[in-house]
Design a protein around this motif. Structure first.
Motif, mmCIF file in Angstrom:
data_model
loop_
_atom_site.group_PDB
_atom_site.id
_atom_site.type_symbol
_atom_site.label_atom_id
_atom_site.label_comp_id
_atom_site.label_asym_id
_atom_site.label_seq_id
_atom_site.Cartn_x
_atom_site.Cartn_y
_atom_site.Cartn_z
ATOM 1 N N TYR A 67 -6.219 -14.382 -9.718
ATOM 2 C CA TYR A 67 -5.465 -13.310 -9.079
ATOM 3 C C TYR A 67 -6.278 -12.014 -9.158
ATOM 4 C CZ TYR A 67 -1.223 -16.204 -9.440
ATOM 5 O OH TYR A 67 -0.296 -17.213 -9.329
ATOM 6 N N ALA A 68 -6.135 -11.193 -8.137
ATOM 7 C CA ALA A 68 -6.625 -9.814 -8.168
ATOM 8 C C ALA A 68 -5.539 -8.954 -7.550
ATOM 9 C CB ALA A 68 -7.932 -9.660 -7.397
ATOM 10 N N GLY A 69 -5.328 -7.785 -8.106
ATOM 11 C CA GLY A 69 -4.246 -6.947 -7.594
ATOM 12 C C GLY A 69 -4.560 -5.468 -7.683
ATOM 13 N N ILE A 70 -3.854 -4.708 -6.871
ATOM 14 C CA ILE A 70 -3.844 -3.251 -6.941
ATOM 15 C C ILE A 70 -2.423 -2.844 -7.274
ATOM 16 C CG2 ILE A 70 -4.217 -1.078 -5.746
ATOM 17 C CD1 ILE A 70 -6.773 -2.548 -5.961
ATOM 18 N N ARG A 71 -2.251 -2.211 -8.421
ATOM 19 C CA ARG A 71 -0.928 -1.713 -8.812
ATOM 20 C C ARG A 71 -0.854 -0.238 -8.416
ATOM 21 N NH1 ARG A 71 -1.343 -2.456 -13.895
ATOM 22 N NH2 ARG A 71 -0.714 -4.638 -13.698
ATOM 23 N N PHE A 72 0.017 0.053 -7.449
ATOM 24 C CA PHE A 72 0.141 1.414 -6.953
ATOM 25 C C PHE A 72 1.129 2.201 -7.809
ATOM 26 C CE2 PHE A 72 -0.987 -1.103 -3.148
ATOM 27 C CZ PHE A 72 -2.132 -0.423 -2.755
ATOM 28 N N ALA A 73 0.865 3.478 -7.973
ATOM 29 C CA ALA A 73 1.780 4.334 -8.730
ATOM 30 C C ALA A 73 3.145 4.358 -8.052
ATOM 31 C CB ALA A 73 1.212 5.754 -8.807
ATOM 32 N N PRO A 74 4.212 4.554 -8.820
ATOM 33 C CA PRO A 74 5.555 4.572 -8.241
ATOM 34 C C PRO A 74 5.662 5.530 -7.062
ATOM 35 C CG PRO A 74 5.716 4.545 -10.632
ATOM 36 C CD PRO A 74 4.253 4.717 -10.291
ATOM 37 N N GLY A 75 6.229 5.022 -5.966
ATOM 38 C CA GLY A 75 6.492 5.861 -4.803
ATOM 39 C C GLY A 75 5.376 5.953 -3.790
ATOM 40 N N THR A 76 4.196 5.366 -4.064
ATOM 41 C CA THR A 76 3.059 5.533 -3.157
ATOM 42 C C THR A 76 2.872 4.364 -2.195
ATOM 43 O OG1 THR A 76 1.533 4.605 -4.800
ATOM 44 C CG2 THR A 76 1.846 6.998 -4.811
ATOM 45 N N ALA A 77 3.133 3.143 -2.624
ATOM 46 C CA ALA A 77 2.830 1.966 -1.802
ATOM 47 C C ALA A 77 3.572 1.925 -0.467
ATOM 48 C CB ALA A 77 3.096 0.684 -2.591
ATOM 49 N N PRO A 78 4.840 2.324 -0.386
ATOM 50 C CA PRO A 78 5.524 2.244 0.913
ATOM 51 C C PRO A 78 4.798 2.992 2.024
ATOM 52 C CG PRO A 78 7.129 2.537 -0.814
ATOM 53 C CD PRO A 78 5.783 2.723 -1.454
ATOM 54 N N GLY A 79 4.216 4.144 1.721
ATOM 55 C CA GLY A 79 3.471 4.881 2.729
ATOM 56 C C GLY A 79 2.209 4.161 3.156
ATOM 57 N N TYR A 80 1.569 3.454 2.233
ATOM 58 C CA TYR A 80 0.349 2.716 2.549
ATOM 59 C C TYR A 80 0.652 1.449 3.349
ATOM 60 C CZ TYR A 80 -1.413 5.569 -1.364
ATOM 61 O OH TYR A 80 -1.740 6.613 -2.198
ATOM 62 N N LEU A 81 1.765 0.801 3.015
ATOM 63 C CA LEU A 81 2.083 -0.490 3.623
ATOM 64 C C LEU A 81 3.004 -0.378 4.833
ATOM 65 C CD1 LEU A 81 2.723 -2.481 0.325
ATOM 66 C CD2 LEU A 81 0.660 -2.529 1.740
#
Length: 233
Positions: A67-81
């Motif tokens: 596995y490899a992952g990027i853990r985004f800080a709370p509140g940031t991923a929705p804007g990226y995805l």
């Protein structure tokens, strides 16, 4: 193959790059605990998103797997995805179900073929973050303030948001309301203290719990385990 986990700071501000191998049933049984974050994860032919959790999830499938992952800080991923966080709460969603299937397959194949899948995934995350622009600083303040132990009432006053507006914006950004986010982040504060060998009663008080019994109830409710068992993992 022996199980292993490593992490480092990512090129995306506030994010973490991590890698993990699952080699046996013991590795697969490791719990992923609620932390207010969302992850973009690659795993040998799969590219998927782990939404914000309100409960612990098993960490692997039980067979040899990378596995490899990027853990985004709370509140940031929705804007990226481009997906509201509450739509992914407590889910593991294939990227092909969120974006076009052709684009998801192309990205998955590119990372599959990379000599360093974690670096390729990090490059993808950096492109997404660059295209989306900086995260909303107000929501960043909400996450930091709740993570530091401020109350929801205090945070609402600091941001100038009414209770309903704060709740609505929190659902989209974090996947749940500010009270649940505060509870999840309080648990993470207590776990960090306990892992640093702070006695449980002191960890509970410093993290913002009424007492050690209050901490024990929250650990059981959010993880299905006990603090002592979590520290052995």
């Amino acid at each position: 193959m022996s199980g292993a986990y490593e992490e480092r700071a990512a090129r995306v501000p506030g994010a973490t790059v991590w890698t993990r191998t699952v080699a046996d049933a013991t590795d697969a049984a490791a719990l992923v605990l609620p932390d207010g974050c969302m992850d973009l994860i690659w795993s040998e032919g799969r590219l998927f998103v782990a939404g914000p959790d309100t409960r612990a999830h098993p960490g692997g499938a039980g067979e040899d797997r990378r596995y490899a992952g990027i853990r985004f800080a709370p509140g940031t991923a929705p804007g990226y995805l481009g997906v509201p966080a509450h739509e992914l709460r407590d889910t593991r969603a294939e990227l092909a179900d969120l974006w076009s299937g052709a684009e998801a397959r192309r990205l998955t194949e590119r990372i599959d073929a990379a000599a360093d899948p974690a670096a390729a995934l990090e490059a993808l995350a950096a492109r997404l973050a660059g295209a989306a622009g900086p995260p909303d600083p107000l929501l960043g303040h909400v996450a930091r303030a709740l993570g530091a132990g401020r109350t929801v009432t205090e945070v609402a006053a600091e941001t100038g948001l009414g209770a309903r507006t704060l709740h609505r914006r929190s659902l989209a950004a974090f996947g749940y309301g500010p009270k649940t986010l505060a509870r999840v982040l309080r648990l993470q504060r207590a776990l960090a203290l306990a892992r640093a060998a702070v006695p449980f009663a002191e960890a509970a008080a410093r993290a913002g719990y009424t007492d050690q019994a209050h901490l024990a109830r929250d650990v059981r409710d959010l993880t299905g385990s006990t603090l002592g068992r979590l520290l052995l993992r």
